[in-house]
Design a protein around this motif. Structure first.
Motif, mmCIF file in Angstrom:
data_model
loop_
_atom_site.group_PDB
_atom_site.id
_atom_site.type_symbol
_atom_site.label_atom_id
_atom_site.label_comp_id
_atom_site.label_asym_id
_atom_site.label_seq_id
_atom_site.Cartn_x
_atom_site.Cartn_y
_atom_site.Cartn_z
ATOM 1 N N VAL A 180 2.791 7.221 -4.984
ATOM 2 C CA VAL A 180 1.848 6.843 -6.002
ATOM 3 C C VAL A 180 2.058 5.381 -6.131
ATOM 4 O O VAL A 180 0.944 4.726 -6.465
ATOM 5 C CB VAL A 180 2.458 7.643 -7.434
ATOM 6 C CG1 VAL A 180 1.603 7.127 -8.388
ATOM 7 C CG2 VAL A 180 2.125 9.251 -7.285
ATOM 8 N N TRP A 181 2.945 4.875 -6.127
ATOM 9 C CA TRP A 181 3.272 3.284 -6.254
ATOM 10 C C TRP A 181 2.467 2.747 -5.144
ATOM 11 O O TRP A 181 1.575 1.459 -5.569
ATOM 12 C CB TRP A 181 4.670 2.818 -6.099
ATOM 13 C CG TRP A 181 5.356 3.054 -7.228
ATOM 14 C CD1 TRP A 181 5.429 3.868 -8.247
ATOM 15 C CD2 TRP A 181 6.701 2.374 -7.650
ATOM 16 N NE1 TRP A 181 6.478 3.958 -9.275
ATOM 17 C CE2 TRP A 181 7.296 2.942 -8.857
ATOM 18 C CE3 TRP A 181 7.476 1.271 -6.908
ATOM 19 C CZ2 TRP A 181 8.771 2.363 -9.366
ATOM 20 C CZ3 TRP A 181 8.496 0.771 -7.265
ATOM 21 C CH2 TRP A 181 9.201 1.300 -8.485
ATOM 22 N N ARG A 182 2.455 3.129 -3.740
ATOM 23 C CA ARG A 182 1.577 2.444 -2.905
ATOM 24 C C ARG A 182 -0.010 2.790 -3.180
ATOM 25 O O ARG A 182 -0.600 1.526 -2.914
ATOM 26 C CB ARG A 182 1.939 3.042 -1.308
ATOM 27 C CG ARG A 182 3.310 2.817 -0.912
ATOM 28 C CD ARG A 182 3.655 3.408 0.476
ATOM 29 N NE ARG A 182 4.759 2.969 1.092
ATOM 30 C CZ ARG A 182 5.338 3.424 2.150
ATOM 31 N NH1 ARG A 182 4.996 4.655 2.589
ATOM 32 N NH2 ARG A 182 6.526 2.974 2.542
ATOM 33 N N ARG A 183 -0.180 3.837 -3.671
ATOM 34 C CA ARG A 183 -1.776 4.049 -3.927
ATOM 35 C C ARG A 183 -2.114 3.017 -5.107
ATOM 36 O O ARG A 183 -3.207 2.507 -5.078
ATOM 37 C CB ARG A 183 -1.775 5.486 -4.308
ATOM 38 C CG ARG A 183 -3.300 5.951 -4.721
ATOM 39 C CD ARG A 183 -4.196 5.845 -3.524
ATOM 40 N NE ARG A 183 -5.615 5.874 -4.076
ATOM 41 C CZ ARG A 183 -6.651 6.641 -3.396
ATOM 42 N NH1 ARG A 183 -6.402 7.289 -2.299
ATOM 43 N NH2 ARG A 183 -7.734 6.782 -3.815
ATOM 44 N N ASN A 184 -1.239 3.148 -6.009
ATOM 45 C CA ASN A 184 -1.604 2.420 -7.561
ATOM 46 C C ASN A 184 -1.533 1.153 -7.175
ATOM 47 O O ASN A 184 -2.351 0.417 -7.964
ATOM 48 C CB ASN A 184 -0.775 2.840 -8.477
ATOM 49 C CG ASN A 184 -1.101 4.182 -8.912
ATOM 50 O OD1 ASN A 184 -1.873 4.903 -8.797
ATOM 51 N ND2 ASN A 184 -0.117 4.836 -9.960
ATOM 52 N N SER A 185 -0.728 0.443 -6.289
ATOM 53 C CA SER A 185 -0.380 -1.018 -6.296
ATOM 54 C C SER A 185 -0.663 -1.574 -4.799
ATOM 55 O O SER A 185 0.576 -1.844 -4.381
ATOM 56 C CB SER A 185 0.570 -1.315 -7.136
ATOM 57 O OG SER A 185 0.720 -0.972 -8.410
ATOM 58 N N PRO A 186 -1.610 -1.396 -4.019
ATOM 59 C CA PRO A 186 -1.655 -1.617 -2.579
ATOM 60 C C PRO A 186 -1.295 -3.300 -2.447
ATOM 61 O O PRO A 186 -0.896 -3.434 -1.306
ATOM 62 C CB PRO A 186 -3.077 -1.506 -2.360
ATOM 63 C CG PRO A 186 -3.781 -1.534 -3.343
ATOM 64 C CD PRO A 186 -3.235 -0.937 -4.633
ATOM 65 N N GLU A 187 -1.335 -3.996 -3.403
ATOM 66 C CA GLU A 187 -0.777 -5.491 -3.121
ATOM 67 C C GLU A 187 0.671 -5.697 -3.771
ATOM 68 O O GLU A 187 0.955 -6.834 -3.285
ATOM 69 C CB GLU A 187 -1.722 -6.487 -3.732
ATOM 70 C CG GLU A 187 -3.311 -6.482 -3.049
ATOM 71 C CD GLU A 187 -4.238 -7.293 -3.691
ATOM 72 O OE1 GLU A 187 -3.598 -8.500 -4.190
ATOM 73 O OE2 GLU A 187 -5.422 -7.347 -3.410
ATOM 74 N N TRP A 188 1.316 -4.660 -4.275
ATOM 75 C CA TRP A 188 2.578 -4.981 -4.535
ATOM 76 C C TRP A 188 3.450 -4.817 -3.718
ATOM 77 O O TRP A 188 3.632 -3.972 -3.110
ATOM 78 C CB TRP A 188 2.892 -4.168 -5.779
ATOM 79 C CG TRP A 188 4.096 -4.148 -6.588
ATOM 80 C CD1 TRP A 188 4.928 -5.445 -6.509
ATOM 81 C CD2 TRP A 188 4.951 -2.997 -7.228
ATOM 82 N NE1 TRP A 188 6.195 -5.309 -7.396
ATOM 83 C CE2 TRP A 188 6.248 -3.732 -7.720
ATOM 84 C CE3 TRP A 188 4.674 -1.994 -7.480
ATOM 85 C CZ2 TRP A 188 6.864 -3.114 -8.267
ATOM 86 C CZ3 TRP A 188 5.418 -1.112 -8.194
ATOM 87 C CH2 TRP A 188 6.733 -1.744 -8.630
ATOM 88 N N ALA A 189 4.386 -5.850 -3.081
ATOM 89 C CA ALA A 189 5.349 -5.729 -2.148
ATOM 90 C C ALA A 189 6.714 -5.405 -2.811
ATOM 91 O O ALA A 189 7.668 -6.192 -2.675
ATOM 92 C CB ALA A 189 5.396 -7.015 -1.317
ATOM 93 N N PHE A 190 6.829 -4.035 -3.478
ATOM 94 C CA PHE A 190 8.072 -3.648 -4.041
ATOM 95 C C PHE A 190 8.973 -3.264 -2.963
ATOM 96 O O PHE A 190 8.732 -2.939 -1.698
ATOM 97 C CB PHE A 190 7.631 -2.488 -4.920
ATOM 98 C CG PHE A 190 6.975 -1.284 -4.120
ATOM 99 C CD1 PHE A 190 7.989 -0.071 -3.350
ATOM 100 C CD2 PHE A 190 5.845 -1.086 -4.178
ATOM 101 C CE1 PHE A 190 7.446 1.036 -2.997
ATOM 102 C CE2 PHE A 190 5.203 0.445 -3.546
ATOM 103 C CZ PHE A 190 6.092 1.266 -2.942
#
Length: 308
Positions: A180-190
């Motif tokens: 979900v994180w990857r889909r929701n925030s594709p530019e966030w390098a968590f």
């Protein structure tokens, strides 16, 4: 693994069906701001935001939502995930802390909780910040399809409607969150450390019950709890919000494309400002904390302007 919230002890307060775990940061005489996290996230979405606002002499309260972290369900009603429940939780926490009015701010589930509280208890909301706008669910209209590109990203709604999905969430809480994180925030390098920090909140015994009920209830697939019948009846009218409001969209939200805010403006009868935060995904406070903190200060400024 460190966090901007390290060093702040978790506090507890019994509020109706919950024993709420929260952090309380900044001067006690500061204007209160309640920050509400989403799913699948936790209070650490707000670490940098809290630091910025505490420096502005604000009292920052960040609770774990029901089913998350140290917030415990004391009775059956505490395992409901419906919108009326999470909105009522905000007001009950304010009552327990003797806070008459506060700025309410959130994203995802937290944005919905803030919107519900602001709509049903307008006298308690000094200002509102909500990512992706007016989030009160129109459950009657839940069978109407959304554009396919948005439906595609809501795969977990349908997964959680099944017992296979319940079992999957029970077994794979952290990895479902990663997807979900990857889909929701594709530019966030968590990092894995970021995910580990949040995923610790998913070990709550009520987590699966609350999450599954939330998604089934909003689709009309599960009844609400008796405690919240009257509140849900009021929410079914999609009530307006009169508090000064700043809505934010992440310009890089992978699931909910940014808009100009006009699609829900009729529900916001107070002064309303809309901002698109470029480079931000769905977890906007953690990805762009300065923009989120600025929105809270702007909502406060709008409220002061309305009073003069």
């Amino acid at each position: 693994m460190t966090s901007a919230l390290d060093g702040f002890a978790l506090q507890r307060e019994v509020t109706g069906p919950l024993d709420v775990s929260y952090v309380d940061i900044g001067p006690q005489d500061g204007d209160p701001v309640i920050l509400l996290h989403g799913w699948p996230y936790d209070i650490h979405s707000y670490g940098p935001v809290a630091s910025l606002l505490a420096d502005e002499h604000r009292r920052i309260i960040i609770p774990y939502l029901r089913g998350h972290g140290g917030t415990s369900s004391l009775e059956d009603a505490g395992r409901s995930g419906q919108q009326a429940a999470i909105g009522a939780d905000v007001i009950e926490l304010m009552d327990a802390l003797a806070i008459d009015r506060a700025v309410l701010a959130g994203f995802d589930w937290g944005g919905r909780a803030a919107c519900v509280a602001a709509a049903l208890w307008p006298e308690r909301c000094a200002g509102l910040v909500s990512v992706t706008g007016y989030l009160i669910q129109n459950i009657v209209a839940s069978e109407k399809p959304l554009p396919p590109e948005i439906e595609n990203g809501l795969w977990y709604f349908w997964y959680f409607a099944t017992e296979r999905g319940r079992a999957g969430l029970e077994a794979n809480r952290r990895e479902i969150a990663r997807i979900v994180w990857r889909r929701n925030s594709p530019e966030w390098a968590f990092t894995d450390a970021d995910l580990d920090l949040a995923a610790a909140a998913f070990d709550n015994p009520a987590y699966v019950d609350v999450v599954i009920h939330s998604y089934r209830h909003r689709l009309g697939l599960a009844p609400g709890h008796q405690r919240y019948v009257d509140l849900e009846r009021r929410l079914a009218t999609t009530p307006t919000i009169s508090a000064p409001t700043v809505t934010l969209d992440g310009g890089a939200d992978g699931n909910f494309p940014a808009t100009d805010g006009r699609g829900y403006a009729q529900h916001l009868t107070g002064t309303h400002r809309h901002r698109i935060v470029e480079g931000a995904g769905h977890n906007l406070p953690q990805e762009k904390p300065e923009a989120f903190a600025d929105a809270i200060l702007e909502a406060e400024s709008l409220a002061k302007r309305e009073r003069t």
